[in-house]
Design a protein around this motif. Structure first.
Motif, PDB file in Angstrom:
ATOM      1  N   VAL A 245       4.196   4.694   0.825  1.00 19.92           N
ATOM      2  CA  VAL A 245       3.942   5.750  -0.162  1.00 19.92           C
ATOM      3  C   VAL A 245       3.677   7.110   0.478  1.00 19.92           C
ATOM      4  CG1 VAL A 245       3.036   4.173  -1.905  1.00 19.92           C
ATOM      5  CG2 VAL A 245       1.463   5.184  -0.234  1.00 19.92           C
ATOM      6  N   TYR A 249       4.816  10.373  -2.063  1.00 20.18           N
ATOM      7  CA  TYR A 249       3.718  10.713  -2.981  1.00 20.18           C
ATOM      8  C   TYR A 249       2.627  11.548  -2.321  1.00 20.18           C
ATOM      9  CZ  TYR A 249       5.966   7.019  -5.673  1.00 20.18           C
ATOM     10  OH  TYR A 249       6.887   6.250  -6.346  1.00 20.18           O
ATOM     11  N   ALA A 288      -1.832   3.011  -4.545  1.00 19.93           N
ATOM     12  CA  ALA A 288      -0.400   2.807  -4.357  1.00 19.93           C
ATOM     13  C   ALA A 288       0.248   2.177  -5.588  1.00 19.93           C
ATOM     14  CB  ALA A 288      -0.152   1.927  -3.129  1.00 19.93           C
ATOM     15  N   LEU A 292       3.434   3.807  -7.551  1.00 19.82           N
ATOM     16  CA  LEU A 292       4.710   3.129  -7.743  1.00 19.82           C
ATOM     17  C   LEU A 292       5.036   2.892  -9.213  1.00 19.82           C
ATOM     18  CD1 LEU A 292       4.598   0.505  -4.859  1.00 19.82           C
ATOM     19  CD2 LEU A 292       5.633   2.767  -4.866  1.00 19.82           C
TER      20      LEU A 292
END
Length: 404
Positions: A245, A249, A288, A292
């Motif tokens: 990630v 992100y 996370a 997602l």
């Protein structure tokens, strides 16, 4: 006698003593140290988005921190909810169908790299390493007892290695091909037909593929970066996909990565992780999950900013005499060739290598860049454009003034 033997033994093991410091982190640390001293240093070293982690992800972490369940150990291979989210995300984003049992969550992408090579390699196994490469790859290979075999493609080849080059490097000891597209450090993106051709070559010769897809969402100019096992489904049993990630992100500090592979490889790597670190921090895992399962809107905004900076930095670098910078189609790095600058007298100094040039740039105009020696041959610099527009413009302007 035993005393003398102890005194002659090295204090640090040869295995660990041979590891080179991460050059990118070292450059970033030096830039930050100089900034702390009040010097106006601009750092192009770290591959780290300058954006904050999106609020909805942070809020999920706050909620997770308040839940006592997350104050305890959890499975070494990852929370079941996160493994399911990774499997769903992989199907959604790349069309690669995997089960949670094929997933292991790691402490950032680097641990995924290390665990994978530790699980696959025996001493003497060779890993073909397209070059320029990310600085951690060869160290992780060597730590696992493997031998990195560099295959170089320069700026004239857009930093893309060919099947013919890979075949020329193949030996009976070749076990793995490391593949990274979009690439760190170059930003190069392999076209789908070349990805498939490389996958078919690996399949034909029984070579494992470890493919790093952490920059999958950072693509420009209509470029595509299909997952190799999607284009070559028969490769799935000898392929490990690495991701995380951090880049997508803006979560570099949260330390959540993963590996996707055959269940026996995932099981072996999980056994290793159970002794090395146990589970990834539960709060980070829940963050996370939120990332997602959430919208990619924030990712689109970051990519638009990176795209603007990408075009700006390439234009500014190519305006410098002796510098040639191919246009990157992915990630957030520019990787100019500076071979035309080397050997030139600059403020009384004559750099012969890109390492010497990077040192000169830092000393003279207080701009931190990473030399090509960190990623393979000399003659190149890596500049991350994941920093503010103002700093980017000022930093490259200083380099233009110095080298112009």
């Amino acid at each position: 006698m035993s005393e003398q033997t102890t005194q002659t033994r090295p204090r640090i093991s040869r295995r660990i003593g041979a590891i080179a410091e991460s050059a990118t982190l070292a450059v970033d640390a030096r830039a930050k140290a100089l900034k702390a001293q009040g010097r106006p240093v601009i750092g192009f070293g770290a591959g780290e988005p300058d954006f904050p982690t999106p609020d909805y992800i942070v809020e999920a972490a706050v909620a997770a921190a308040r839940n006592p369940v997350n104050h305890r150990y959890s499975p070494a291979g990852g929370l079941p909810d996160l493994k399911a989210a990774i499997a769903a995300k992989t199907q959604r984003d790349s069309g690669y169908a995997v089960e949670p049992a094929n997933v292991m969550v790691t402490n950032g992408g680097k641990q995924a790299v290390y665990n994978t090579f530790a699980a696959l390699l025996d001493p003497g196994d060779e890993v073909i390493l397209p070059t320029p490469y990310w600085t951690t790859y060869p160290e992780a290979i060597r730590l696992a007892g493997g031998v990195p075999v560099e295959v170089f493609a320069g700026a004239d080849a857009a930093y893309l290695v060919s099947v013919d080059q890979l075949e020329a490097a193949r030996t009976p000891a070749t076990k793995v091909l490391l593949f990274c597209s979009p690439s760190n450090p170059t930003g190069a993106v392999y076209p789908p037909e070349q990805v498939e051709a490389i996958g078919r070559w690996a399949l034909e010769h029984g070579i494992w593929v470890v493919t790093d897809e952490i920059y999958e969402h950072l693509l420009y100019d209509g470029a595509r970066a299909p997952s190799m096992p999607v284009l070559v489904p028969e490769l799935a049993d000898t392929c490990v996909v690495l991701n995380g990630v951090a880049k997508t992100y803006a979560m570099t500090g949260w330390r959540v990565g993963w590996m996707i592979g055959p269940t026996d490889v995932v099981k072996a790597a999980t056994n290793l992780q159970s002794h090395a670190t146990s589970n990834v921090a539960n709060v980070s895992q829940w963050a996370a999950i939120a990332a997602l399962e959430g919208s990619l809107e924030a990712v689109d905004e970051m990519r638009a900013a990176f795209d603007r900076r990408r075009r700006l930095i390439v234009d500014m670098l190519n305006a410098i005499e002796g510098v040639h910078c191919p246009v990157p189609q992915g990630a957030f790095y520019a990787y100019p060739s500076v071979e035309g600058v080397l050997g030139r007298s600059i403020r009384g100094r004559t750099p012969q290598t890109s390492a010497e040039l990077a040192e000169l740039i830092l000393d003279e105009v207080e701009v931190a860049v990473v030399p090509g020696e960190a990623f393979g041959p000399s003659g190149y610099l890596r500049l991350s454009y994941a920093l503010g527009d103002e700093d980017l413009t000022e930093g490259v302007t200083r380099i233009q003034t110095l080298l112009g």
